[in-house]
Enzyme design. Structure first.
Site, mmCIF file in Angstrom:
data_model
loop_
_atom_site.group_PDB
_atom_site.id
_atom_site.type_symbol
_atom_site.label_atom_id
_atom_site.label_comp_id
_atom_site.label_asym_id
_atom_site.label_seq_id
_atom_site.Cartn_x
_atom_site.Cartn_y
_atom_site.Cartn_z
ATOM 1 N N TRP A 228 0.716 -0.854 -0.386
ATOM 2 C CA TRP A 228 -0.227 0.322 0.101
ATOM 3 C C TRP A 228 0.662 1.144 0.460
ATOM 4 C CZ3 TRP A 228 0.201 3.015 4.271
ATOM 5 C CH2 TRP A 228 1.295 3.254 5.438
ATOM 6 N N GLU B 265 12.131 -17.050 -10.368
ATOM 7 C CA GLU B 265 13.160 -18.088 -9.434
ATOM 8 C C GLU B 265 11.860 -18.557 -9.831
ATOM 9 O OE1 GLU B 265 13.736 -16.874 -5.647
ATOM 10 O OE2 GLU B 265 14.252 -15.372 -5.843
ATOM 11 N N TYR C 187 23.765 -18.318 -0.822
ATOM 12 C CA TYR C 187 23.086 -18.949 -0.324
ATOM 13 C C TYR C 187 21.669 -19.494 -0.566
ATOM 14 C CZ TYR C 187 20.448 -13.900 -2.023
ATOM 15 O OH TYR C 187 19.936 -12.780 -2.609
ATOM 16 N N TRP D 277 21.854 -9.908 0.690
ATOM 17 C CA TRP D 277 20.763 -10.247 0.829
ATOM 18 C C TRP D 277 20.520 -9.905 2.235
ATOM 19 C CZ3 TRP D 277 16.401 -9.893 -1.876
ATOM 20 C CH2 TRP D 277 15.380 -10.365 -1.354
#
Ligand SMILES: *[C@@H]1O[C@H](CO)[C@@H](O)[C@H](O)[C@H]1NC(C)=O
Length: 455
Positions: A72, A141, A213, A359
């Site tokens: 939002w 992915e 990872y 990340w």
């Protein structure tokens, strides 16, 4: 691809480095805002001088093949993020597009027809420009996985080539700096082989974030590390390939240019509950460790949750994999710290990779309140061990102050200037604002070359 070089200011600074790793790309997530108390992270927590690029995760694609936000308040956060470029004009921002609905990637329908791809590209360019992003990050992915057909490998190549062409054309038409095109890609060898035609996609991508990872986690029966640099002597079968060295070597063997590959660094660990008294690498596990109080996800802890845990835990280093784990009672966590990041940087430089991607920013101790190691301890150390010059400190805006440095740039053209008071620093003017930049230790600033050099 047609592209202007990096701005000269940056080029001058980088010319002083010997390493080829020049990119430090940091991801942030728009769901980190829902973590409680000191875990809550929004784009205004970002240090504008920490990373060279920030990737905002995540936007998605609707059933009309149009790029759309997912939260939002995304547009407010886009503003917070992109306003950081007023403070650091060299910072680049990218919007990541991906996600899934019921496990199905929206890329599958979008790439299936040329008309759908055309709609997506048009919407993406307009959305990126409207919100002041510098580029797009594709996060599918993965092609050929999770409901995607084998033929999606070629569709993905088509998408990447067409996006590059569209970005080149748009830059020509609008005389704006061309949008960057990048992708997050798989680290597991069988997935890489199914998903990517590397010689076809690599020329069109500015950089490729290999997600090195999530190699191991609580879904396996024995403890093992989330992001090991090398295989361990207890690995067997396909596990022998579940490490950074295997993934990157494979990408290189498929023809990816080293300087486009970015090595993934994780600011989180993966946890297990131990079954018995064995707490070594490869110990039997009953499943995920308990969720952390902030990230609230079983089996995963942010670095700031790990650092509270290791106080009182037994901390061990896995020499052959160059990563640490910690254990206390039934809990086992494989994570990354300053030492493992440094080992990975050394290896990354030995392979002449293009740099690092992280990340994520929100899983590091971004405020410094948990670990007492300063703000962003992992990413700051990563930046330092990659050889970037120390971060400039942005002085307050030149409002009413009479400080000669702070008001130096008022009325001056953008550029670099000598700081007569301190030759180990120099002044960068941008839009009338003064930034004090520091040369690397041992170097001083010369105005003749607008660079730092040996005295
Ligand atoms: C790294 O990967 C390469 C390619 O698979 C392999 O030949 C080499 O032995 C690996 N190095 C280590 C230390 O595991």
């Amino acid at each position: 691809m047609a592209r202007l070089g990096l701005p000269t200011v940056f080029g001058v600074l980088l010319a002083l480095h010997t390493a080829t790793s020049t990119k430090l790309v940091c991801h942030m997530t728009n769901w980190a805002q829902y973590r409680p108390a000191s875990g809550k992270f929004t784009a205004d927590h970002i240090d504008p001088f920490l990373c060279t690029h920030v990737v905002y995760a995540l936007a998605t694609i609707n059933s009309f093949n149009t790029l759309i936000p997912t939260e939002w308040n995304d547009e407010d956060q886009y503003k917070m993020l992109n306003n950081l470029k007023d403070i650091n004009p060299l910072l680049k921002t990218l919007l990541s597009v991906g996600g899934s609905t019921n496990g199905i990637s929206p890329f599958i329908g979008m790439v299936s027809k040329p008309e759908n791809r055309a709609v997506f590209m048009k919407s993406a360019i307009s959305f990126l420009r409207t919100n002041n992003f510098d580029g797009l990050n594709l996060d599918w992915e993965f092609p050929g996985q999770s409901g995607s057909m084998g033929s999606d490998k070629d569709r993905f190549s088509d998408l990447v080539a067409e996006l590059d062409e569209a970005f080149v054309q748009e830059a020509k038409d609008t005389r704006k700096t061309q949008l960057l095109l990048t992708a997050n890609v798989a680290a597991f060898l069988p997935i890489i082989n199914r998903a990517y035609d590397v010689p076809k996609i690599a020329p069109h991508l500015d950089f490729i974030n290999v997600m090195t990872y999530d190699y191991h986690g609580h879904w396996e029966a024995r403890t093992s590390h989330n992001s090991p640099l090398f295989k361990s002597s207890i690995d067997s079968g396909s596990q022998l390939q579940h490490n950074i060295n295997s993934s990157i070597s494979h990408w290189l063997s498929l023809g990816a240019p080293a300087d486009k590959l970015l090595l993934g660094f994780s600011t989180y660990g993966r946890t297990y509950s131990l079954r018995g008294s064995d707490s070594t690498l490869g110990a039997l596990s009953t499943g995920a460790g308990e969720a952390g109080p902030y990230t609230r996800t079983a089996g995963l802890w942010s670095y700031y949750e790990v650092c509270s845990f290791i106080n009182g835990a037994s901390v061990n280093w896995i020499p052959e994999q160059k990563v640490p784990y910690a254990t206390n009672g039934v809990v086992w966590v494989g994570y990354d710290n300053v030492q493992s990041f440094a080992a990975k940087v050394e290896w990354m430089n030995s392979k002449s990779l293009g740099g690092a991607h992280v990340w994520t920013l929100d899983l590091d101790d971004f405020s410094g309140v948990f670990c007492s190691e300063g703000a962003y301890p992992l990413v700051t150390n990563l930046r330092n061990s990659m050889g970037f010059p120390p971060k400039p400190t942005a002085p307050p805006r030149p409002t009413t102050t009479k400080d000669p440095i702070v008001s130096f740039c008022a009325g001056r053209p953008d550029g670099l200037y000598e700081n007569v008071a301190d030759k180990t620093t120099y002044l960068q003017c941008f839009n009338g604002i003064t930034y004090v930049q520091r040369c690397q230790p041992g170097l001083i600033y010369y105005d003749a070359c607008k660079c730092c050099n040996y005295p």
